[in-house]
Design a protein around this motif. Structure first.
Motif, PDB file in Angstrom:
ATOM      1  N   VAL A  19      -4.856 -27.103 -17.255  1.00  0.00           N
ATOM      2  CA  VAL A  19      -4.036 -28.011 -16.453  1.00  0.00           C
ATOM      3  C   VAL A  19      -4.220 -27.731 -14.965  1.00  0.00           C
ATOM      4  CG1 VAL A  19      -1.643 -28.628 -15.917  1.00  0.00           C
ATOM      5  CG2 VAL A  19      -2.357 -28.347 -18.276  1.00  0.00           C
ATOM      6  N   ALA A  20      -4.479 -26.486 -14.615  1.00  0.00           N
ATOM      7  CA  ALA A  20      -4.606 -26.117 -13.209  1.00  0.00           C
ATOM      8  C   ALA A  20      -5.896 -26.642 -12.580  1.00  0.00           C
ATOM      9  CB  ALA A  20      -4.547 -24.602 -13.067  1.00  0.00           C
ATOM     10  N   CYS A  21      -6.889 -26.992 -13.383  1.00  0.00           N
ATOM     11  CA  CYS A  21      -8.155 -27.483 -12.851  1.00  0.00           C
ATOM     12  C   CYS A  21      -7.977 -28.888 -12.289  1.00  0.00           C
ATOM     13  CB  CYS A  21      -9.229 -27.522 -13.945  1.00  0.00           C
ATOM     14  SG  CYS A  21      -9.660 -25.903 -14.563  1.00  0.00           S
ATOM     15  N   ARG A  26     -18.098 -36.790 -10.404  1.00  0.00           N
ATOM     16  CA  ARG A  26     -19.506 -36.571 -10.704  1.00  0.00           C
ATOM     17  C   ARG A  26     -20.370 -36.995  -9.528  1.00  0.00           C
ATOM     18  NH1 ARG A  26     -21.352 -39.046 -16.119  1.00  0.00           N
ATOM     19  NH2 ARG A  26     -20.868 -40.912 -14.961  1.00  0.00           N
ATOM     20  N   THR A  27     -21.363 -36.171  -9.216  1.00  0.00           N
ATOM     21  CA  THR A  27     -22.304 -36.500  -8.150  1.00  0.00           C
ATOM     22  C   THR A  27     -23.361 -37.458  -8.692  1.00  0.00           C
ATOM     23  OG1 THR A  27     -23.764 -34.661  -8.691  1.00  0.00           O
ATOM     24  CG2 THR A  27     -21.982 -34.218  -7.121  1.00  0.00           C
ATOM     25  N   ALA A  49     -19.118 -30.040 -18.883  1.00  0.00           N
ATOM     26  CA  ALA A  49     -17.866 -30.176 -18.121  1.00  0.00           C
ATOM     27  C   ALA A  49     -17.427 -28.830 -17.569  1.00  0.00           C
ATOM     28  CB  ALA A  49     -16.779 -30.775 -19.004  1.00  0.00           C
ATOM     29  N   ILE A  50     -17.561 -27.767 -18.375  1.00  0.00           N
ATOM     30  CA  ILE A  50     -17.181 -26.435 -17.916  1.00  0.00           C
ATOM     31  C   ILE A  50     -18.107 -25.968 -16.811  1.00  0.00           C
ATOM     32  CG2 ILE A  50     -17.072 -24.001 -18.602  1.00  0.00           C
ATOM     33  CD1 ILE A  50     -16.085 -25.024 -21.356  1.00  0.00           C
ATOM     34  N   ASP A  51     -19.410 -26.189 -16.976  1.00  0.00           N
ATOM     35  CA  ASP A  51     -20.367 -25.794 -15.933  1.00  0.00           C
ATOM     36  C   ASP A  51     -20.068 -26.510 -14.623  1.00  0.00           C
ATOM     37  OD1 ASP A  51     -21.721 -24.064 -17.556  1.00  0.00           O
ATOM     38  OD2 ASP A  51     -23.360 -25.440 -18.015  1.00  0.00           O
ATOM     39  N   ARG A  52     -19.764 -27.772 -14.700  1.00  0.00           N
ATOM     40  CA  ARG A  52     -19.500 -28.540 -13.472  1.00  0.00           C
ATOM     41  C   ARG A  52     -18.173 -28.130 -12.854  1.00  0.00           C
ATOM     42  NH1 ARG A  52     -21.782 -34.234 -15.883  1.00  0.00           N
ATOM     43  NH2 ARG A  52     -23.966 -33.619 -15.777  1.00  0.00           N
ATOM     44  N   GLY A  56     -21.116 -23.739 -12.161  1.00  0.00           N
ATOM     45  CA  GLY A  56     -22.154 -22.943 -12.795  1.00  0.00           C
ATOM     46  C   GLY A  56     -23.454 -23.733 -12.853  1.00  0.00           C
ATOM     47  N   LYS A  57     -24.492 -23.143 -12.377  1.00  0.00           N
ATOM     48  CA  LYS A  57     -25.778 -23.835 -12.357  1.00  0.00           C
ATOM     49  C   LYS A  57     -26.809 -23.050 -13.114  1.00  0.00           C
ATOM     50  CE  LYS A  57     -24.526 -26.750  -8.995  1.00  0.00           C
ATOM     51  NZ  LYS A  57     -24.421 -28.017  -8.821  1.00  0.00           N
TER      52      LYS A  57
END
Length: 57
Positions: A19-21, A26-27, A49-52, A56-57
């Motif tokens: 919830v805090a996110c 999206r680019t 979704a988690i990586d973005r 995280g790349k």
């Protein structure tokens, strides 16, 4: 009883983190990636979704 309390506590901690996110816009590159190579299932969609969300790349 203790096990159910631990499960509820763990779920509430995870829920509060989700919830805090703040939502991620999206680019252009992410839109192109999703168009040319769409996620193949729920796990890959969640992983992207988690990586973005965590940059995280």
């Amino acid at each position: 009883m203790r096990r159910s309390l631990a499960i509820i506590l763990a779920l509430s901690v995870v829920g509060l983190g989700a919830v805090a996110c703040k939502p991620h816009k999206r680019t252009f590159g992410e839109k192109v990636q999703d168009t040319l190579d769409p996620p193949k299932g729920e796990a890959e969609r969640a992983g992207r979704a988690i990586d973005r969300a965590t940059d995280g790349k």
